[in-house]
Design an enzyme around this catalytic site. Structure first.
Site, PDB file in Angstrom:
ATOM      1  NE  ARG A  31     -45.397  -0.465  35.549  1.00  0.00           N
ATOM      2  CZ  ARG A  31     -45.709   0.740  35.943  1.00  0.00           C
ATOM      3  NH1 ARG A  31     -45.175   1.281  36.723  1.00  0.00           N
ATOM      4  NH2 ARG A  31     -46.647   1.444  35.303  1.00  0.00           N
ATOM      5  CB  SER A 172     -50.697   4.235  32.028  1.00  0.00           C
ATOM      6  OG  SER A 172     -49.645   4.645  32.717  1.00  0.00           O
ATOM      7  CD  GLN A 173     -50.299   6.330  38.424  1.00  0.00           C
ATOM      8  OE1 GLN A 173     -51.460   6.623  38.961  1.00  0.00           O
ATOM      9  NE2 GLN A 173     -49.312   6.971  38.535  1.00  0.00           N
ATOM     10  CG  ASP A 318     -43.505  11.691  35.492  1.00  0.00           C
ATOM     11  OD1 ASP A 318     -44.568  12.170  35.939  1.00  0.00           O
ATOM     12  OD2 ASP A 318     -43.534  10.367  35.807  1.00  0.00           O
TER      13      ASP A 318
END
Length: 443
Positions: A31, A172-173, A318
Protein backbone atom coordinates in the site's frame (compact mmCIF):
# COMPACT_ATOMS: atom_id res chain seq x y z
CA UNK A 1 -0.92 -32.53 -8.44
CA UNK A 2 2.16 -30.27 -8.63
CA UNK A 3 5.54 -31.77 -9.42
CA UNK A 4 7.90 -31.76 -6.45
CA UNK A 5 10.60 -29.12 -6.27
CA UNK A 6 14.26 -29.86 -6.97
CA UNK A 7 14.95 -28.72 -3.41
CA UNK A 8 13.66 -29.72 -0.02
CA UNK A 9 14.28 -28.44 3.48
CA UNK A 10 15.24 -31.02 6.09
CA UNK A 11 14.24 -30.17 9.66
CA UNK A 12 14.98 -31.91 12.93
CA UNK A 13 13.22 -31.30 16.26
CA UNK A 14 14.36 -28.24 18.21
CA UNK A 15 13.13 -25.65 20.67
CA UNK A 16 13.17 -22.04 19.45
CA UNK A 17 14.25 -19.58 22.13
CA UNK A 18 15.24 -15.93 22.08
CA UNK A 19 14.25 -12.70 20.37
CA UNK A 20 13.81 -12.10 16.65
CA UNK A 21 12.55 -9.17 14.57
CA UNK A 22 9.33 -9.26 12.60
CA UNK A 23 9.91 -8.43 8.94
CA UNK A 24 8.21 -5.30 7.59
CA UNK A 25 4.55 -5.93 6.83
CA UNK A 26 4.11 -7.01 3.22
CA UNK A 27 0.50 -5.81 3.23
CA UNK A 28 1.47 -2.37 4.55
CA UNK A 29 4.44 -2.13 2.17
CA UNK A 30 2.33 -2.83 -0.95
CA UNK A 31 0.00 0.00 0.00
CA UNK A 32 2.75 2.47 0.93
CA UNK A 33 4.75 1.84 -2.26
CA UNK A 34 1.75 2.43 -4.49
CA UNK A 35 0.66 5.53 -2.56
CA UNK A 36 4.21 6.87 -2.86
CA UNK A 37 4.18 6.20 -6.60
CA UNK A 38 0.86 8.03 -6.91
CA UNK A 39 2.36 10.93 -4.95
CA UNK A 40 5.08 11.15 -7.59
CA UNK A 41 2.65 10.81 -10.50
CA UNK A 42 -0.13 13.07 -9.23
CA UNK A 43 1.87 15.70 -7.37
CA UNK A 44 5.51 15.33 -8.36
CA UNK A 45 6.58 14.52 -4.80
CA UNK A 46 9.27 12.15 -3.50
CA UNK A 47 8.62 9.71 -0.66
CA UNK A 48 10.87 7.55 1.49
CA UNK A 49 9.26 4.22 2.37
CA UNK A 50 11.06 2.16 5.00
CA UNK A 51 11.92 -0.39 6.23
CA UNK A 52 11.39 -2.86 3.40
CA UNK A 53 12.22 -6.53 3.00
CA UNK A 54 12.44 -7.11 -0.71
CA UNK A 55 10.50 -10.30 -1.07
CA UNK A 56 9.35 -11.43 -4.50
CA UNK A 57 5.92 -9.85 -4.01
CA UNK A 58 7.39 -6.49 -2.99
CA UNK A 59 9.77 -6.57 -5.97
CA UNK A 60 6.71 -6.98 -8.20
CA UNK A 61 5.10 -3.85 -6.78
CA UNK A 62 8.33 -1.82 -7.02
CA UNK A 63 8.75 -2.83 -10.66
CA UNK A 64 5.14 -1.88 -11.33
CA UNK A 65 5.73 1.56 -9.78
CA UNK A 66 8.55 2.06 -12.29
CA UNK A 67 6.32 0.90 -15.14
CA UNK A 68 3.69 3.46 -14.16
CA UNK A 69 6.30 6.23 -14.42
CA UNK A 70 7.79 6.62 -10.94
CA UNK A 71 11.47 6.39 -10.11
CA UNK A 72 12.56 3.90 -7.46
CA UNK A 73 15.93 4.28 -5.74
CA UNK A 74 16.80 1.61 -3.24
CA UNK A 75 18.50 2.49 0.02
CA UNK A 76 19.88 0.22 2.71
CA UNK A 77 16.58 -0.11 4.54
CA UNK A 78 14.01 1.36 2.17
CA UNK A 79 13.28 3.11 -1.12
CA UNK A 80 12.98 6.68 -2.39
CA UNK A 81 10.06 6.91 -4.81
CA UNK A 82 9.69 10.02 -6.92
CA UNK A 83 8.98 11.32 -10.44
CA UNK A 84 10.48 9.19 -13.17
CA UNK A 85 9.99 8.56 -16.87
CA UNK A 86 6.33 8.55 -17.91
CA UNK A 87 5.26 5.75 -20.25
CA UNK A 88 5.28 6.56 -23.94
CA UNK A 89 1.90 7.84 -25.03
CA UNK A 90 -0.43 5.08 -26.21
CA UNK A 91 2.05 2.29 -25.54
CA UNK A 92 0.80 -0.85 -23.86
CA UNK A 93 2.44 -1.32 -20.47
CA UNK A 94 3.57 -4.84 -19.66
CA UNK A 95 3.14 -5.47 -15.92
CA UNK A 96 4.27 -8.85 -14.62
CA UNK A 97 2.58 -9.49 -11.27
CA UNK A 98 4.47 -12.71 -10.56
CA UNK A 99 2.41 -14.60 -7.99
CA UNK A 100 1.21 -11.50 -6.13
CA UNK A 101 -2.57 -11.27 -5.96
CA UNK A 102 -2.34 -7.99 -4.03
CA UNK A 103 -0.20 -6.37 -6.72
CA UNK A 104 -2.53 -7.49 -9.50
CA UNK A 105 -5.79 -6.40 -7.88
CA UNK A 106 -4.36 -3.09 -6.65
CA UNK A 107 -2.71 -2.18 -9.96
CA UNK A 108 -5.54 -2.84 -12.40
CA UNK A 109 -7.77 0.06 -11.24
CA UNK A 110 -4.74 2.32 -10.65
CA UNK A 111 -3.59 1.94 -14.26
CA UNK A 112 -7.18 2.47 -15.39
CA UNK A 113 -7.50 5.67 -13.32
CA UNK A 114 -4.28 6.97 -14.88
CA UNK A 115 -5.59 6.16 -18.36
CA UNK A 116 -2.67 3.82 -19.06
CA UNK A 117 -3.30 0.84 -21.36
CA UNK A 118 -1.74 -2.16 -19.68
CA UNK A 119 -1.37 -5.92 -20.01
CA UNK A 120 -1.12 -7.83 -16.72
CA UNK A 121 0.51 -11.24 -16.57
CA UNK A 122 1.51 -13.63 -13.78
CA UNK A 123 2.59 -17.15 -12.97
CA UNK A 124 1.86 -20.02 -10.60
CA UNK A 125 -1.81 -20.05 -9.62
CA UNK A 126 -2.22 -16.29 -10.11
CA UNK A 127 -3.55 -16.57 -13.69
CA UNK A 128 -6.45 -18.67 -12.34
CA UNK A 129 -7.27 -16.53 -9.32
CA UNK A 130 -10.49 -14.47 -9.55
CA UNK A 131 -10.44 -11.04 -11.23
CA UNK A 132 -13.85 -11.29 -12.84
CA UNK A 133 -15.28 -8.52 -10.68
CA UNK A 134 -13.19 -6.01 -12.64
CA UNK A 135 -14.56 -7.31 -15.96
CA UNK A 136 -18.01 -6.34 -14.67
CA UNK A 137 -17.17 -3.04 -12.93
CA UNK A 138 -14.57 -1.39 -15.14
CA UNK A 139 -16.48 -1.46 -18.48
CA UNK A 140 -19.34 0.39 -16.77
CA UNK A 141 -16.84 3.16 -16.06
CA UNK A 142 -15.06 3.66 -19.36
CA UNK A 143 -12.50 0.85 -19.41
CA UNK A 144 -12.34 -1.96 -21.95
CA UNK A 145 -11.15 -5.29 -20.51
CA UNK A 146 -9.74 -8.15 -22.56
CA UNK A 147 -9.38 -11.58 -20.95
CA UNK A 148 -10.16 -15.21 -21.54
CA UNK A 149 -11.12 -15.64 -17.90
CA UNK A 150 -7.85 -14.92 -16.11
CA UNK A 151 -4.40 -13.68 -17.07
CA UNK A 152 -3.26 -12.16 -19.33
CA UNK A 153 -5.65 -9.31 -18.57
CA UNK A 154 -5.53 -6.18 -20.76
CA UNK A 155 -7.19 -2.81 -20.18
CA UNK A 156 -7.73 0.24 -22.40
CA UNK A 157 -9.37 3.57 -21.58
CA UNK A 158 -9.61 5.88 -18.58
CA UNK A 159 -11.71 5.15 -15.51
CA UNK A 160 -14.64 7.51 -14.90
CA UNK A 161 -16.14 8.50 -11.54
CA UNK A 162 -19.47 7.26 -10.30
CA UNK A 163 -21.09 4.52 -8.27
CA UNK A 164 -19.16 1.27 -7.81
CA UNK A 165 -21.34 -1.48 -6.36
CA UNK A 166 -19.68 -4.72 -5.30
CA UNK A 167 -20.11 -7.46 -2.70
CA UNK A 168 -18.23 -7.14 0.57
CA UNK A 169 -17.56 -10.85 0.91
CA UNK A 170 -15.06 -10.96 -1.95
CA UNK A 171 -11.33 -10.41 -1.50
CA UNK A 172 -10.69 -7.06 0.16
CA UNK A 173 -7.95 -6.54 -2.45
CA UNK A 174 -10.61 -5.45 -4.96
CA UNK A 175 -11.89 -2.82 -2.53
CA UNK A 176 -8.38 -1.61 -1.76
CA UNK A 177 -7.59 -1.29 -5.48
CA UNK A 178 -10.61 0.98 -5.97
CA UNK A 179 -9.86 3.01 -2.84
CA UNK A 180 -6.34 3.68 -4.15
CA UNK A 181 -7.52 4.62 -7.65
CA UNK A 182 -10.75 6.59 -7.26
CA UNK A 183 -9.25 9.69 -5.55
CA UNK A 184 -7.38 10.35 -8.82
CA UNK A 185 -10.58 10.75 -10.86
CA UNK A 186 -12.03 14.14 -11.75
CA UNK A 187 -15.32 13.74 -9.86
CA UNK A 188 -16.68 12.11 -6.73
CA UNK A 189 -17.14 8.35 -6.61
CA UNK A 190 -18.86 6.00 -4.21
CA UNK A 191 -18.10 2.42 -3.27
CA UNK A 192 -21.29 0.71 -2.10
CA UNK A 193 -21.11 -2.80 -0.63
CA UNK A 194 -24.06 -5.08 -1.35
CA UNK A 195 -23.12 -7.64 1.34
CA UNK A 196 -21.30 -7.46 4.66
CA UNK A 197 -17.57 -6.77 4.56
CA UNK A 198 -15.09 -9.58 5.15
CA UNK A 199 -11.37 -9.07 5.84
CA UNK A 200 -12.32 -5.65 7.18
CA UNK A 201 -8.92 -5.19 8.82
CA UNK A 202 -7.20 -5.06 5.43
CA UNK A 203 -9.56 -2.31 4.28
CA UNK A 204 -8.89 -0.40 7.50
CA UNK A 205 -5.16 -0.69 6.77
CA UNK A 206 -5.77 0.82 3.34
CA UNK A 207 -7.78 3.70 4.77
CA UNK A 208 -5.08 4.39 7.38
CA UNK A 209 -2.38 4.44 4.69
CA UNK A 210 -4.43 6.71 2.43
CA UNK A 211 -4.96 9.13 5.30
CA UNK A 212 -1.21 9.25 5.96
CA UNK A 213 -0.75 10.33 2.32
CA UNK A 214 -3.37 13.08 2.67
CA UNK A 215 -6.23 11.32 0.89
CA UNK A 216 -9.77 11.94 2.17
CA UNK A 217 -12.25 9.06 2.25
CA UNK A 218 -15.69 9.48 3.84
CA UNK A 219 -17.42 6.42 5.33
CA UNK A 220 -21.08 5.81 4.54
CA UNK A 221 -23.59 3.33 5.87
CA UNK A 222 -22.68 0.78 3.19
CA UNK A 223 -19.25 1.86 2.02
CA UNK A 224 -17.35 5.05 1.27
CA UNK A 225 -17.54 8.28 -0.71
CA UNK A 226 -14.33 9.35 -2.38
CA UNK A 227 -13.87 12.98 -3.48
CA UNK A 228 -12.17 13.29 -6.85
CA UNK A 229 -9.27 15.46 -7.95
CA UNK A 230 -7.11 14.57 -4.97
CA UNK A 231 -3.31 14.60 -4.88
CA UNK A 232 -1.26 12.14 -2.86
CA UNK A 233 1.04 13.99 -0.46
CA UNK A 234 4.77 13.22 -0.38
CA UNK A 235 6.71 12.40 2.77
CA UNK A 236 8.37 9.70 4.82
CA UNK A 237 6.38 6.55 5.51
CA UNK A 238 7.33 3.94 8.11
CA UNK A 239 6.30 0.32 7.43
CA UNK A 240 5.31 -1.54 10.60
CA UNK A 241 6.24 -5.13 11.40
CA UNK A 242 4.25 -8.04 9.99
CA UNK A 243 1.99 -9.86 12.45
CA UNK A 244 1.20 -12.63 9.96
CA UNK A 245 4.89 -13.56 9.71
CA UNK A 246 5.48 -13.14 13.45
CA UNK A 247 2.72 -15.72 13.94
CA UNK A 248 5.05 -18.56 12.92
CA UNK A 249 7.62 -17.73 15.59
CA UNK A 250 5.05 -16.98 18.29
CA UNK A 251 3.42 -20.35 17.59
CA UNK A 252 6.84 -22.00 17.74
CA UNK A 253 7.07 -20.64 21.28
CA UNK A 254 3.59 -21.92 22.11
CA UNK A 255 4.25 -25.53 21.06
CA UNK A 256 7.58 -25.97 22.79
CA UNK A 257 9.80 -22.93 23.13
CA UNK A 258 10.00 -19.33 24.31
CA UNK A 259 10.14 -16.71 21.55
CA UNK A 260 9.90 -12.93 21.65
CA UNK A 261 9.27 -10.84 18.52
CA UNK A 262 10.26 -7.19 18.15
CA UNK A 263 9.08 -4.60 15.66
CA UNK A 264 5.36 -5.20 16.07
CA UNK A 265 2.86 -2.39 16.57
CA UNK A 266 0.55 -2.93 19.53
CA UNK A 267 -2.20 -0.77 18.02
CA UNK A 268 -1.83 -2.24 14.55
CA UNK A 269 -4.85 -2.49 12.28
CA UNK A 270 -3.50 -5.77 10.90
CA UNK A 271 -6.14 -8.38 11.53
CA UNK A 272 -3.44 -10.99 12.03
CA UNK A 273 -2.42 -9.44 15.34
CA UNK A 274 -5.23 -11.72 16.58
CA UNK A 275 -2.59 -14.47 16.75
CA UNK A 276 -1.51 -13.16 20.16
CA UNK A 277 -4.96 -13.51 21.70
CA UNK A 278 -5.66 -16.80 19.92
CA UNK A 279 -2.51 -18.42 21.28
CA UNK A 280 -3.60 -17.25 24.72
CA UNK A 281 -6.95 -18.97 24.17
CA UNK A 282 -5.12 -22.15 23.17
CA UNK A 283 -3.50 -22.01 26.61
CA UNK A 284 -0.02 -20.75 25.72
CA UNK A 285 1.65 -18.24 28.01
CA UNK A 286 1.77 -14.92 26.16
CA UNK A 287 3.51 -11.85 27.56
CA UNK A 288 4.97 -8.47 26.67
CA UNK A 289 8.26 -6.89 27.68
CA UNK A 290 9.72 -3.41 27.16
CA UNK A 291 12.36 -3.26 24.43
CA UNK A 292 14.76 -0.63 23.11
CA UNK A 293 13.49 2.84 22.11
CA UNK A 294 10.01 2.20 23.44
CA UNK A 295 9.62 -0.96 21.39
CA UNK A 296 7.40 -3.68 22.84
CA UNK A 297 8.48 -7.30 22.67
CA UNK A 298 5.61 -9.74 22.18
CA UNK A 299 6.46 -13.15 23.59
CA UNK A 300 4.98 -16.62 23.76
CA UNK A 301 6.19 -19.66 25.67
CA UNK A 302 4.90 -23.18 26.03
CA UNK A 303 2.61 -24.00 28.92
CA UNK A 304 1.76 -27.35 30.48
CA UNK A 305 -1.11 -28.03 28.07
CA UNK A 306 -2.69 -26.51 24.98
CA UNK A 307 -6.40 -27.03 24.45
CA UNK A 308 -8.48 -26.94 21.25
CA UNK A 309 -10.66 -23.94 20.40
CA UNK A 310 -13.07 -22.79 17.67
CA UNK A 311 -11.91 -19.99 15.36
CA UNK A 312 -13.86 -17.89 12.86
CA UNK A 313 -11.19 -17.33 10.18
CA UNK A 314 -13.19 -14.94 7.98
CA UNK A 315 -11.09 -11.93 9.05
CA UNK A 316 -7.76 -13.77 9.41
CA UNK A 317 -7.46 -16.24 6.50
CA UNK A 318 -3.64 -16.02 6.32
CA UNK A 319 -3.37 -17.39 9.87
CA UNK A 320 -5.23 -20.62 9.14
CA UNK A 321 -2.17 -22.80 8.30
CA UNK A 322 -0.28 -21.88 11.47
CA UNK A 323 -3.42 -22.00 13.63
CA UNK A 324 -4.00 -25.53 12.33
CA UNK A 325 -0.50 -26.43 13.54
CA UNK A 326 -1.32 -25.06 17.00
CA UNK A 327 -4.53 -27.11 16.94
CA UNK A 328 -2.62 -30.28 16.09
CA UNK A 329 -0.54 -29.89 19.25
CA UNK A 330 -3.57 -29.03 21.41
CA UNK A 331 -5.66 -31.58 23.26
CA UNK A 332 -9.27 -31.81 22.14
CA UNK A 333 -10.92 -30.40 19.05
CA UNK A 334 -9.96 -27.27 17.10
CA UNK A 335 -12.34 -26.07 14.39
CA UNK A 336 -11.40 -23.42 11.83
CA UNK A 337 -14.35 -22.14 9.80
CA UNK A 338 -15.31 -19.39 7.29
CA UNK A 339 -12.08 -20.01 5.39
CA UNK A 340 -13.49 -20.88 1.95
CA UNK A 341 -11.27 -18.33 0.17
CA UNK A 342 -8.18 -20.36 1.07
CA UNK A 343 -9.11 -22.70 -1.78
CA UNK A 344 -7.86 -20.09 -4.29
CA UNK A 345 -4.61 -18.92 -2.75
CA UNK A 346 -1.12 -19.97 -3.89
CA UNK A 347 -2.40 -23.47 -3.20
CA UNK A 348 -5.65 -24.90 -1.96
CA UNK A 349 -4.49 -24.23 1.58
CA UNK A 350 -7.23 -26.21 3.28
CA UNK A 351 -6.36 -29.32 1.29
CA UNK A 352 -2.62 -28.71 1.66
CA UNK A 353 -2.81 -28.32 5.45
CA UNK A 354 -5.06 -31.35 5.83
CA UNK A 355 -2.76 -33.53 3.74
CA UNK A 356 0.46 -32.41 5.45
CA UNK A 357 -0.72 -32.61 9.04
CA UNK A 358 -2.33 -35.99 8.32
CA UNK A 359 1.02 -37.26 7.06
CA UNK A 360 2.47 -36.13 10.40
CA UNK A 361 -0.10 -38.22 12.26
CA UNK A 362 -2.72 -35.58 13.06
CA UNK A 363 -6.42 -36.36 12.92
CA UNK A 364 -7.61 -33.74 10.43
CA UNK A 365 -10.96 -33.54 8.66
CA UNK A 366 -11.19 -31.21 5.69
CA UNK A 367 -14.47 -29.26 5.72
CA UNK A 368 -15.96 -27.34 2.74
CA UNK A 369 -14.86 -24.06 4.31
CA UNK A 370 -12.47 -25.05 7.04
CA UNK A 371 -10.73 -27.75 9.07
CA UNK A 372 -11.52 -29.91 12.07
CA UNK A 373 -8.47 -31.06 14.01
CA UNK A 374 -8.63 -33.53 16.88
CA UNK A 375 -5.33 -32.86 18.56
CA UNK A 376 -3.33 -35.35 20.54
CA UNK A 377 -0.49 -33.08 21.65
CA UNK A 378 2.13 -34.69 19.41
CA UNK A 379 3.10 -35.20 15.76
CA UNK A 380 5.55 -37.34 13.85
CA UNK A 381 8.03 -36.23 11.21
CA UNK A 382 7.53 -37.16 7.59
CA UNK A 383 7.88 -36.21 3.92
CA UNK A 384 5.56 -33.32 3.12
CA UNK A 385 4.61 -31.29 0.07
CA UNK A 386 5.11 -27.54 0.37
CA UNK A 387 2.83 -26.93 -2.64
CA UNK A 388 5.06 -24.00 -3.71
CA UNK A 389 3.20 -21.99 -1.05
CA UNK A 390 5.20 -19.88 1.38
CA UNK A 391 2.67 -20.08 4.22
CA UNK A 392 2.33 -23.85 3.92
CA UNK A 393 6.11 -24.34 4.02
CA UNK A 394 6.54 -22.06 7.03
CA UNK A 395 3.62 -23.64 8.91
CA UNK A 396 4.94 -27.18 8.41
CA UNK A 397 8.46 -26.01 9.36
CA UNK A 398 6.99 -24.76 12.63
CA UNK A 399 5.23 -28.09 13.20
CA UNK A 400 8.53 -29.91 12.58
CA UNK A 401 10.05 -28.28 15.68
CA UNK A 402 8.04 -30.45 18.07
CA UNK A 403 7.53 -33.51 15.87
CA UNK A 404 9.10 -36.86 16.66
CA UNK A 405 11.77 -37.46 14.04
CA UNK A 406 12.92 -35.66 10.91
CA UNK A 407 10.66 -33.73 8.57
CA UNK A 408 11.35 -33.00 4.89
CA UNK A 409 9.32 -30.39 2.97
CA UNK A 410 9.38 -29.58 -0.72
CA UNK A 411 9.47 -26.07 -2.22
CA UNK A 412 11.49 -24.24 0.46
CA UNK A 413 12.30 -21.53 -2.10
CA UNK A 414 8.64 -20.41 -1.94
CA UNK A 415 9.40 -18.42 1.21
CA UNK A 416 11.08 -15.82 -1.03
CA UNK A 417 7.57 -14.69 -1.95
CA UNK A 418 7.03 -13.07 1.45
CA UNK A 419 9.73 -13.86 4.04
CA UNK A 420 13.15 -14.63 2.48
CA UNK A 421 14.90 -14.63 5.89
CA UNK A 422 12.53 -17.11 7.54
CA UNK A 423 14.95 -20.04 7.74
CA UNK A 424 17.84 -17.76 8.74
CA UNK A 425 15.88 -16.44 11.70
CA UNK A 426 14.52 -19.92 12.44
CA UNK A 427 18.06 -21.28 12.78
CA UNK A 428 19.29 -18.26 14.74
CA UNK A 429 16.65 -19.05 17.37
CA UNK A 430 17.91 -22.63 17.65
CA UNK A 431 16.16 -24.42 14.80
CA UNK A 432 17.74 -27.03 12.54
CA UNK A 433 16.63 -26.29 8.97
CA UNK A 434 18.86 -27.28 6.04
CA UNK A 435 17.88 -26.67 2.43
CA UNK A 436 19.23 -29.34 0.10
CA UNK A 437 18.75 -31.04 -3.27
CA UNK A 438 15.77 -33.36 -3.28
CA UNK A 439 14.84 -36.75 -4.62
CA UNK A 440 11.29 -37.12 -5.95
CA UNK A 441 8.78 -37.77 -3.19
CA UNK A 442 6.19 -40.49 -3.57
CA UNK A 443 2.68 -39.54 -4.61
Amino acid sequence: MEAPSSETVLLTPASLRGTTAAPPSKSAAHRAILCAALSALSGGGTCFVHPLAESEDISVTLNAARALGASVQKEKDGVHIGPGNPPAGGSLLAIDCGESGSSLRFLIPIAAALGLPAKFTGRGRLPQRPIGLYTELLPRHGVLCETEGGLPFTIHGRLTPGLYELPGDISSQFITGLLLALPLLAGESEIRLTTSLQSAAYVEMTLETLSSFGIRIHPTEKGWKIPGGQTYAAGEHFVEGDWSQAAFFLTAGAIGGDVRVSGLKAGSLQGDKAIFDLLTQFGAETYTLPGHSGNILFGCRASARLRGIEIDASQIPDLVPILAVAGAFAEGETILYNAERLRIKESDRLAAVAEGLSRMGANVTELPGGLRIRGSGSLSGGSLRGWNDHRIVMAFSTAALSACGKTEITDPQSIRKSFPDFFTQYNQLGGNAHVRSSIRLGE
